[in-house]
Write a protein that holds these residues in place. Structure first.
Motif, PDB file in Angstrom:
ATOM      1  N   SER A 105     149.305  83.655 -31.349  1.00  0.00           N
ATOM      2  CA  SER A 105     148.095  83.001 -32.216  1.00  0.00           C
ATOM      3  C   SER A 105     147.972  81.157 -31.998  1.00  0.00           C
ATOM      4  O   SER A 105     149.877  80.713 -31.920  1.00  0.00           O
ATOM      5  N   GLY A 106     147.392  80.048 -32.594  1.00  0.00           N
ATOM      6  CA  GLY A 106     147.631  79.309 -32.777  1.00  0.00           C
ATOM      7  C   GLY A 106     148.525  78.663 -33.729  1.00  0.00           C
ATOM      8  O   GLY A 106     149.142  77.540 -32.964  1.00  0.00           O
ATOM      9  N   ARG A 107     147.457  79.768 -35.164  1.00  0.00           N
ATOM     10  CA  ARG A 107     148.825  79.240 -35.944  1.00  0.00           C
ATOM     11  C   ARG A 107     150.752  78.811 -36.032  1.00  0.00           C
ATOM     12  O   ARG A 107     151.525  78.455 -35.529  1.00  0.00           O
ATOM     13  N   GLU A 108     150.754  80.159 -35.069  1.00  0.00           N
ATOM     14  CA  GLU A 108     152.391  80.318 -34.546  1.00  0.00           C
ATOM     15  C   GLU A 108     152.550  79.855 -33.295  1.00  0.00           C
ATOM     16  O   GLU A 108     153.699  78.854 -33.088  1.00  0.00           O
ATOM     17  N   ILE A 109     151.521  79.500 -32.778  1.00  0.00           N
ATOM     18  CA  ILE A 109     152.217  78.279 -31.224  1.00  0.00           C
ATOM     19  C   ILE A 109     152.080  76.580 -32.345  1.00  0.00           C
ATOM     20  O   ILE A 109     153.761  75.472 -31.922  1.00  0.00           O
ATOM     21  N   GLU A 110     151.942  76.008 -33.381  1.00  0.00           N
ATOM     22  CA  GLU A 110     151.932  75.350 -34.275  1.00  0.00           C
ATOM     23  C   GLU A 110     153.217  75.230 -34.820  1.00  0.00           C
ATOM     24  O   GLU A 110     153.710  73.916 -34.761  1.00  0.00           O
ATOM     25  N   LYS A 111     153.123  76.105 -35.206  1.00  0.00           N
ATOM     26  CA  LYS A 111     154.846  76.544 -36.155  1.00  0.00           C
ATOM     27  C   LYS A 111     156.779  76.399 -35.000  1.00  0.00           C
ATOM     28  O   LYS A 111     157.052  75.759 -35.003  1.00  0.00           O
ATOM     29  N   VAL A 112     156.028  76.514 -33.856  1.00  0.00           N
ATOM     30  CA  VAL A 112     157.061  76.520 -33.137  1.00  0.00           C
ATOM     31  C   VAL A 112     156.867  74.852 -32.129  1.00  0.00           C
ATOM     32  O   VAL A 112     158.336  74.242 -32.122  1.00  0.00           O
ATOM     33  N   THR A 113     155.891  74.221 -32.008  1.00  0.00           N
ATOM     34  CA  THR A 113     155.656  73.069 -32.452  1.00  0.00           C
ATOM     35  C   THR A 113     156.848  72.072 -33.302  1.00  0.00           C
ATOM     36  O   THR A 113     157.269  70.929 -32.975  1.00  0.00           O
TER      37      THR A 113
END
Length: 524
Positions: free
Chosen positions: A434-442
């Motif tokens: 999800s977009g939030r999970e991509i933000e976390k990985v970033t």
């Protein structure tokens, strides 16, 4: 409101309950209503008195007020019971005595109301919140006193300016309109305070200061929040169909739209997995429409006291109406409406009553309000709510193209050049994120590179972190698949493309707990 009160008085209503923080405005409206009601020739005039536990009973009819004592509530009710025909009592803070659950006061009030019906007498309770037990609900009619209009706020503004030696003509038409728009949603006292504070701070009334004070005032009730955000549609990766739909409606509140014959937009419901951009889209609506954005956590509507939940919605909706045109984001609305069908046995029907009131207001009384409703699922939402919305959107996990766009946005947010990363490869390896999970990985990417010699992050760092990250599309695969199936034919895809498949890799590490929300067989 005055005309409505006159109608109730003449119709013989024995109990009215006015919900308002503005006692002075309510008293003024009652005085005017009694004058209007007494204009009929040849009829016995109404006599108005006001009561409080500090001042006792004060006669208001005539040119001057006259105190007659009786500070105890039982004394006041006894006096009302014995009073002549067409007596009207304006009773302040009586909800506190009702809330005290004193059976003597409840019984005395019911007896007084029963006798008043035949003699055209009326008790008008004015209180800042709604408090009535089931024993009294059918005896008393509830009225919501509206917040001041812009015309009334204009009078407050002009009075304050004149009192401080400022010329009303010093304000341009656009400047005055901006100040009044900023003050919309405030009581007359709150608006006067904000105007005065602005004069003290900068020597004139400024829209920015009035709006700042309104934000602080709206926060006090704990229900609504004025959201200040610079989020735009460009900050959202994907959801192109939803974006296009919003842009088509961005001028829907303009006078040109009215002249063309366009109906005002009502709003939309976005349903999907957490972290897929629903809240971000709600924030972006502020820039799309150029209107104030209010946020309401639906779960906060429900209070423990009798009548508190209904009062909370009335108070919040009154503020929304006073601030039109505006955008209202109601978050997690499915959680608030859960159990509405069975609430009669679990909470005395509170949930069901609040839902009914919300649906009625959204469907019939919400002109000028653009609702953005967000939910994680659709099962607990009543069908009438879906019908009242202009559209229902299914916000699925981003596809490969959308993931690449989200990666570019998130990398740019951490002040790095997305052109130095292999975005197609990263998008491929992050399938099911999800977009939030991509933000976390970033964020993890930065920590990883910082710990490894304060170097700059690379594509290899991202790929390594993705391999160790288990997205919710894996841990909640069954639940997400079931939701997608339920939304088929009900909601449109916000991305305009087929929903992304749940991630097949990485495999679930040993020991990872898989979350499942099995549906009750009766709810399938």
């Amino acid at each position: 409101m005055k005309t409505q009160i006159v109608s109730y008085l003449k119709a013989g209503y024995s109990g009215l309950y006015i919900v308002s923080h503005e006692e002075a405005r309510v008293e003024a409206a009652m005085r005017e209503a009694v004058v209007l009601a007494n204009k009929t020739q040849g009829e016995e005039p109404f006599e108005l008195s006001a009561w409080s536990c500090t001042d006792g009973l004060v006669e208001l009819s005539g040119t001057s007020a006259r105190a007659v004592g009786m500070a105890e509530p039982m004394e006041m009710l006894d006096a009302f019971h014995k009073a002549p025909q067409k007596t009207v009592y304006l009773v302040r803070d009586f909800h506190l005595f009702v809330e005290d659950k004193n059976p003597l006061i409840w019984r005395k009030l019911r007896d007084a109301l029963a006798g008043a019906k035949a003699n055209n007498k009326c008790i008008v309770i004015v209180a800042c919140r709604y408090v009535l037990p089931l024993e009294l609900e059918k005896e008393i009619t509830v009225l919501n006193f509206p917040l001041p209009t812009r015309v009334q706020l204009k009078e407050v503004l002009h009075t304050l300016l004149a009192g401080n030696g400022h010329s009303v003509e010093s304000l341009g038409a656009d400047e005055e309109a901006g100040i009044l728009a900023a003050a919309s949603g405030l009581t007359t006292t709150e608006a006067e305070n904000a105007f005065a504070l602005s004069v003290v701070e900068c020597g004139k009334v400024k829209r920015e200061i009035v709006f700042r004070e309104k934000c602080q005032t709206v926060k006090k009730n704990g229900l609504l929040e004025v959201v200040e955000t610079n989020t735009t549609l460009a900050d959202i990766g994907g959801l192109e169909s939803l974006k296009h739909w919003l842009l088509e409606r961005r001028d829907g509140f303009s006078e040109e739209a009215r002249a063309y014959g366009l109906p005002r937009p009502v709003g939309f419901l976005a349903v999907g997995n957490p972290g897929t951009g629903k809240t971000l889209t709600a924030k972006a609506c502020r820039s799309v429409f150029g209107l104030p954005l209010l946020r309401l956590e639906a779960g906060k509507l429900f209070g423990s006291l009798v009548g508190q939940s209904e009062s909370n919605w009335r108070s919040a909706f009154a503020t929304m109406k006073a601030m039109v045109p505006c955008v209202v984001h109601i978050d997690e609305i499915d959680g608030a409406m859960a159990g509405g069908g069975s609430s009669g046995s679990s909470d005395g029907g509170t949930t069901k009553r609040v839902i009914k009131t919300m649906l009625q207001d959204i469907g019939e009384n919400s002109e000028g309000i653009f609702f953005v409703l967000t939910a994680n699922d659709i099962d607990d939402l009543p069908a009438p709510l879906l019908q009242r919305m202009d559209a229902v959107w299914n916000v699925e996990l981003p596809n490969a193209v959308e993931r690449a766009a989200i990666w570019a946005i998130q990398i740019a947010k951490v002040a790095r050049d997305s052109g130095k990363f292999n975005l197609p490869l990263i998008a491929e390896k992050s399938e099911g994120f999800s977009g939030r999970e991509i933000e976390k990985v970033t964020s993890e990417m930065l920590y990883h590179a910082w710990a490894d010699g304060r170097r700059e992050p690379t594509t290899a760092d991202v790929i390594e972190l993705l391999a160790a990250f288990v997205p919710t599309s894996v841990t909640m695969a069954d639940d997400m698949a079931a939701r997608t199936k339920r939304l088929a034919g009900v909601a449109k895809l916000a991305s305009g493309a087929a929903p992304a498949k749940p991630a097949q890799t990485p495999a679930i590490p040993k020991g990872t707990r898989k979350i499942s929300f099995a549906k009750n067989e009766n709810n399938n």
